[in-house]
Scaffold this motif. Sequence first.
Motif, PDB file in Angstrom:
ATOM      1  N   ALA A  39       9.419   0.549   7.769  1.00 28.60           N
ATOM      2  CA  ALA A  39      10.179  -0.623   7.083  1.00 28.60           C
ATOM      3  C   ALA A  39       9.557  -1.735   7.710  1.00 28.60           C
ATOM      4  N   GLN A  40       9.071  -1.703   8.842  1.00 28.76           N
ATOM      5  CA  GLN A  40       8.294  -2.831   9.297  1.00 28.76           C
ATOM      6  C   GLN A  40       7.016  -3.152   8.529  1.00 28.76           C
ATOM      7  N   ILE A  41       6.214  -2.231   8.199  1.00 24.89           N
ATOM      8  CA  ILE A  41       5.168  -2.564   7.530  1.00 24.89           C
ATOM      9  C   ILE A  41       5.576  -2.831   6.229  1.00 24.89           C
ATOM     10  N   LEU A  42       6.469  -2.396   5.505  1.00 19.64           N
ATOM     11  CA  LEU A  42       6.858  -2.765   4.153  1.00 19.64           C
ATOM     12  C   LEU A  42       7.082  -4.296   3.940  1.00 19.64           C
ATOM     13  N   ASP A  43       7.982  -4.683   4.881  1.00 21.36           N
ATOM     14  CA  ASP A  43       8.416  -6.023   5.240  1.00 21.36           C
ATOM     15  C   ASP A  43       7.370  -6.980   5.394  1.00 21.36           C
ATOM     16  N   ALA A  44       6.335  -6.466   6.249  1.00 19.94           N
ATOM     17  CA  ALA A  44       5.429  -7.514   6.267  1.00 19.94           C
ATOM     18  C   ALA A  44       4.366  -7.604   5.347  1.00 19.94           C
ATOM     19  N   GLY A  45       4.382  -6.573   4.510  1.00 17.33           N
ATOM     20  CA  GLY A  45       3.331  -6.697   3.112  1.00 17.33           C
ATOM     21  C   GLY A  45       3.911  -7.476   2.175  1.00 17.33           C
ATOM     22  N   LEU A  46       2.898  -7.875   1.320  1.00 17.48           N
ATOM     23  CA  LEU A  46       3.455  -8.772   0.106  1.00 17.48           C
ATOM     24  C   LEU A  46       3.149  -7.745  -1.235  1.00 17.48           C
ATOM     25  N   VAL A  47       2.310  -7.032  -1.168  1.00 13.39           N
ATOM     26  CA  VAL A  47       1.738  -6.169  -2.452  1.00 13.39           C
ATOM     27  C   VAL A  47       1.835  -4.606  -2.196  1.00 13.39           C
ATOM     28  N   CYS A  48       2.061  -4.027  -3.352  1.00  3.44           N
ATOM     29  CA  CYS A  48       2.194  -2.619  -2.994  1.00  3.44           C
ATOM     30  C   CYS A  48       1.389  -2.102  -4.127  1.00  3.44           C
ATOM     31  N   HIS A  49       0.772  -0.982  -4.161  1.00  6.38           N
ATOM     32  CA  HIS A  49      -0.047  -0.068  -5.050  1.00  6.38           C
ATOM     33  C   HIS A  49       0.686   1.002  -5.558  1.00  6.38           C
ATOM     34  N   VAL A  50       1.137   1.013  -6.918  1.00  2.00           N
ATOM     35  CA  VAL A  50       1.966   2.234  -7.443  1.00  2.00           C
ATOM     36  C   VAL A  50       1.094   3.338  -8.248  1.00  2.00           C
ATOM     37  N   GLY A  51       1.142   4.281  -7.598  1.00  2.00           N
ATOM     38  CA  GLY A  51      -0.072   5.388  -8.427  1.00  2.00           C
ATOM     39  C   GLY A  51       1.008   6.385  -9.093  1.00  2.00           C
ATOM     40  N   PHE A  52       0.637   6.798 -10.258  1.00  2.65           N
ATOM     41  CA  PHE A  52       1.127   7.706 -11.151  1.00  2.65           C
ATOM     42  C   PHE A  52       0.300   8.294 -11.979  1.00  2.65           C
ATOM     43  N   VAL A  53       0.654   9.333 -12.631  1.00  2.00           N
ATOM     44  CA  VAL A  53      -0.404  10.100 -13.415  1.00  2.00           C
ATOM     45  C   VAL A  53       0.521  10.172 -14.969  1.00  2.00           C
ATOM     46  N   THR A  54      -0.358   9.721 -15.826  1.00  3.31           N
ATOM     47  CA  THR A  54       0.315  10.061 -17.307  1.00  3.31           C
ATOM     48  C   THR A  54      -0.630  10.359 -18.151  1.00  3.31           C
ATOM     49  N   GLY A  55      -0.315  11.717 -18.668  1.00  2.00           N
ATOM     50  CA  GLY A  55      -1.472  12.401 -19.395  1.00  2.00           C
ATOM     51  C   GLY A  55      -2.234  13.000 -18.357  1.00  2.00           C
ATOM     52  N   ASP A  56      -3.516  12.790 -18.656  1.00  2.00           N
ATOM     53  CA  ASP A  56      -4.581  13.235 -17.689  1.00  2.00           C
ATOM     54  C   ASP A  56      -5.088  12.167 -16.732  1.00  2.00           C
ATOM     55  N   GLN A  57      -4.480  10.764 -16.913  1.00  2.00           N
ATOM     56  CA  GLN A  57      -4.798   9.725 -16.583  1.00  2.00           C
ATOM     57  C   GLN A  57      -4.555   9.268 -15.019  1.00  2.00           C
ATOM     58  N   PRO A  58      -4.606   9.259 -13.990  1.00  2.00           N
ATOM     59  CA  PRO A  58      -4.101   8.742 -13.004  1.00  2.00           C
ATOM     60  C   PRO A  58      -4.171   6.998 -12.832  1.00  2.00           C
ATOM     61  N   PHE A  59      -3.175   6.303 -12.834  1.00  2.00           N
ATOM     62  CA  PHE A  59      -3.352   4.707 -12.726  1.00  2.00           C
ATOM     63  C   PHE A  59      -2.867   4.506 -11.285  1.00  2.00           C
ATOM     64  N   VAL A  60      -3.445   3.243 -10.756  1.00  2.00           N
ATOM     65  CA  VAL A  60      -2.777   2.729  -9.531  1.00  2.00           C
ATOM     66  C   VAL A  60      -2.919   1.226  -9.835  1.00  2.00           C
ATOM     67  N   ILE A  61      -1.347   0.703  -9.885  1.00  2.00           N
ATOM     68  CA  ILE A  61      -1.221  -0.601 -10.315  1.00  2.00           C
ATOM     69  C   ILE A  61      -0.556  -1.311  -9.171  1.00  2.00           C
ATOM     70  N   PRO A  62      -1.091  -2.403  -9.020  1.00  2.00           N
ATOM     71  CA  PRO A  62      -0.849  -3.353  -7.828  1.00  2.00           C
ATOM     72  C   PRO A  62       0.559  -4.182  -8.116  1.00  2.00           C
ATOM     73  N   THR A  63       1.459  -4.503  -7.427  1.00  2.00           N
ATOM     74  CA  THR A  63       2.785  -4.965  -7.931  1.00  2.00           C
ATOM     75  C   THR A  63       3.436  -5.571  -6.780  1.00  2.00           C
ATOM     76  N   ALA A  64       4.461  -6.552  -6.952  1.00  2.00           N
ATOM     77  CA  ALA A  64       5.245  -6.906  -5.734  1.00  2.00           C
ATOM     78  C   ALA A  64       6.427  -5.993  -5.567  1.00  2.00           C
ATOM     79  N   TYR A  65       7.057  -6.219  -4.519  1.00  2.00           N
ATOM     80  CA  TYR A  65       8.125  -5.348  -4.333  1.00  2.00           C
ATOM     81  C   TYR A  65       8.926  -6.078  -3.194  1.00  2.00           C
ATOM     82  N   GLY A  66      10.203  -5.378  -3.163  1.00  2.00           N
ATOM     83  CA  GLY A  66      11.347  -5.838  -2.263  1.00  2.00           C
ATOM     84  C   GLY A  66      11.942  -4.744  -1.713  1.00  2.00           C
ATOM     85  N   ARG A  67      12.446  -4.944  -0.468  1.00  2.00           N
ATOM     86  CA  ARG A  67      13.361  -3.872   0.446  1.00  2.00           C
ATOM     87  C   ARG A  67      14.788  -4.377   0.529  1.00  2.00           C
ATOM     88  N   VAL A  68      15.608  -3.377   0.333  1.00  2.00           N
ATOM     89  CA  VAL A  68      16.998  -3.580   0.792  1.00  2.00           C
ATOM     90  C   VAL A  68      17.412  -2.043   1.298  1.00  2.00           C
TER      91      VAL A  68
END
Length: 214
Positions: free
Chosen positions: A23-52
């Motif tokens: 949680a401390q690391i998540l709170d200190a960061g501003l950007v996360c990278h979201v990795g997922f696979v759709t079809g045969d293709q992996p994507f890693v997309i940077p985006t903002a986030y929040g934690r509750v």
Amino acid sequence: MKTPKTQVRRVPKRGSYDFETVAQILDAGLVCHVGFVTGDQPFVIPTAYGRVDSQLYIHGASASRMLKTLLTGIEVCVTVTLLDGLVLARSAYHHSMNYRSVVLFGTARAVTDPLEKNSALRAFTEHVMPGRWDQVRSPNTEELAATCVLSLPIAEASAKVRTGPPVDHVADYDLPVWAGVLPLMETSGSPIADPLLPAGIALPENVRCYVRQH
Ligand SMILES: Cc1cc2nc3c(=O)[nH]c(=O)nc-3n(C[C@H](O)[C@H](O)[C@H](O)COP(=O)(O)OP(=O)(O)OC[C@H]3O[C@@H](n4cnc5c(N)ncnc54)[C@H](O)[C@@H]3O)c2cc1C
């Protein structure tokens, strides 16, 4: 949190699985990278986030490919990286970085409950700039409808942390080469007022005194 998937195998002493560290690391960061696979293709997309509490929220336009794909219930992997320093060794081989990072696995769910959605959007805004939510206009009905919010439980996650000086080959400690750590940190510059800002609107204290939490 320690599962076969999150068990840090490379330099396991740097791994940690307790919620507070993650949680401390998540709170200190501003950007996360979201990795997922759709079809045969992996994507890693940077985006903002929040934690509750134990929920990580990401959001975006309802038309976002990433968000629509995640809502199909596929496995997602989210990472957050904080870069703390450049580790300059006596050999090229042993150069490294000091860092704190989190890898989080899970499946996302759509946040539809209005109260939870509001709390998630508040968390995004406050994560970027503490105190900002109460200073600005809240989202209206159209804005809420156009915004898709997804939640990911912070349940299966690992943290990995490297600190300290370089670790060189014993024989290299006698080399006449400077070695050590060059600390890196995120700092803010002087605020630049929007050219369209009407006269007489003061710079808020939280912006003037903004300091990134480390
Ligand atoms: C800024 C930065 C720079 C790095 N540079 C390098 C580099 O140049 N070369 C290199 O080999 N490695 C580097 N690393 C470390 C890298 O992130 C991996 O930990 C390492 O490469 C081992 O990968 P693996 O897939 O073999 O890990 P494994 O130990 O097999 O991974 C198993 C599980 O451990 C957890 N895990 C692994 N790495 C991390 C992490 N960083 N944070 C949180 N959880 C983790 C995940 O849950 C993962 O599923 C760097 C890390 C950071 C943050």
